[in-house]
Design an enzyme around this catalytic site. Structure first.
Site, PDB file in Angstrom:
ATOM      1  N   SER A 144       0.837  -1.198   0.000  1.00 44.58           N
ATOM      2  CA  SER A 144       0.000   0.000   0.000  1.00 44.58           C
ATOM      3  C   SER A 144       0.869   1.244   0.000  1.00 44.58           C
ATOM      4  CB  SER A 144      -0.906   0.006   1.232  1.00 44.58           C
ATOM      5  OG  SER A 144      -1.590   1.237   1.366  1.00 44.58           O
ATOM      6  N   TYR A 157      -2.019  -0.276  10.409  1.00 38.73           N
ATOM      7  CA  TYR A 157      -2.163  -0.710   9.018  1.00 38.73           C
ATOM      8  C   TYR A 157      -0.914  -0.326   8.215  1.00 38.73           C
ATOM      9  CZ  TYR A 157      -3.817  -0.999   4.220  1.00 38.73           C
ATOM     10  OH  TYR A 157      -3.938  -1.296   2.885  1.00 38.73           O
TER      11      TYR A 157
END
Length: 265
Positions: A144, A157
Site C-alpha cells: 500500500s 495498518y
C-alpha cells in the site's frame, strides 16, 4: 496477448471481492489456470464460475484464513496435489481499520499483522520453495502507499504494509539469482469494500473520491506486469510523487501529512 498466461497456475488471495476479484477475471481472460482463495466461500464460488467461463480452463477455489499458519500449509499442499506447481503468487488479501493509535485494540493489531504481513510472508515462503525447485516464478505482493507514507489513524495498518514492502525488497534480491521475480504493488485509495470496512463513517471515501483507483483497470496493470520483471507498481501518481518527496524532506513531509489537505481520515 489474450492467452499470454496459458499454462500458468496463478494463486490469488483475497479473491472474493474488490481488487482480488478483478485480478482473477483479468488473469482468466489471458488463459491462466486460476486458484482463488478467500474466507467467503459463497462469493468465491461465483468468482470461480465466471473465471472458468472467461478462460475455458479449470478454476479452483479454497476457503482459507491467512491468519492461521496451519490453513496456509494445507492450502499449498492441496493446490500442489490437485492443480500442480504454483507459477505465480499474488498476495492480495489484506484487512485494515482506521483508528487512533492509542485506541486500537491489541486483537485488531494482531489480526492485521497476521493477515497483511505474516500470512503473506509464510505463504510466500512455502510457494517460493516450489518455485526454486523449478527455477522460475513470479511473486506479487500487494502492499500500500500507506506503507510508504504513514498518516494519522493508520498507524498499525501502515506498519503492516511497510513491513511487507521491506520483506519484498529483501526477497527480490535473494530470489533474483533463482530466476524468480518479485513485484511490490502499492495502491492508494481504491473503490472497493476495503475502504468501507476500514472507515465505516464513509468520510474517507468521500474525501479521496477524486484520486480513487478503479480496481478493474488497476488489476489489468498488475496482470500485464507478470513476466516482465517489474520492481514496483505505484498509483495514483500524486501519491507516488509524495512518497519520493517525503524521505528527502521528512520534517516538511510530516507537516504536510498532518494538514487537512493530505490527512483525509
Amino acid at each position: 496477448m489474450k492467452k499470454r498466461l496459458l499454462n500458468q497456475v496463478i494463486l490469488i488471495t483475497g479473491a472474493s471481492t474488490g481488487l482480488g476479484e478483478q485480478l482473477v477475471y483479468c488473469a482468466a481472460q489471458r488463459g491462466a489456470t486460476i486458484v482463488a482463495c478467500a474466507r467467503n466461500q459463497i462469493r468465491l464460488s461465483q468468482v470461480i464460475k465466471k473465471a472458468h467461463q472467461l478462460s475455458g480452463r479449470p478454476a479452483y477455489s479454497y476457503t482459507v484464513d491467512l491468519s492461521d499458519p496451519e490453513q496456509i500449509e494445507q492450502l499449498v499442499a492441496a493446490v500442489t496435489k490437485k492443480v500442480g506447481p504454483i507459477t505465480v503468487l499474488i498476495n492480495n488479501a489484506g484487512i485494515g481499520q482506521f483508528e487512533n493509535a492509542l485506541d486500537i485494540k491489541l486483537t485488531v493489531m494482531e489480526k492485521m499483522f497476521r493477515v497483511n504481513t505474516l500470512g503473506a510472508i509464510y505463504l510466500t515462503q512455502l510457494v517460493a520453495l516450489q518455485m526454486v525447485a523449478y527455477h522460475q516464478g513470479t511473486i506479487i505482493n500487494v502492499a500500500s502507499q500507506a506503507g510508504k507514507i504513514a498518516t494519522p489513524k493508520a498507524s498499525v495498518y501502515a506498519a503492516s504494509k511497510a513491513a511487507l514492502i521491506a520483506y519484498s525488497n529483501s526477497l527480490r534480491l535473494e530470489l533474483r539469482p533463482r530466476n524468480i521475480r518479485v513485484t511490490t504493488v502499492n495502491p492508494g485509495p481504491m473503490a472497493t469494500d476495503f475502504i468501507k470496512k476500514a472507515d465505516q463513517s464513509g468520510k474517507y471515501a468521500q474525501s479521496v473520491a477524486k484520486i480513487m483507483l478503479d480496481p478493474e483497470r488497476f488489476a489489468r496493470r498488475i496482470i500485464a506486469s507478470i513476466g516482465r520483471g517489474t520492481r514496483e507498481i505505484n498509483a495514483p501518481a500524486i501519491m507516488e510523487v509524495a512518497a519520493r518527496f517525503y524521505p528527502l524532506f521528512p520534517e516538511l513531509g510530516d507537516w504536510l501529512v498532518s494538514r487537512p489537505v493530505f490527512n483525509r481520515k
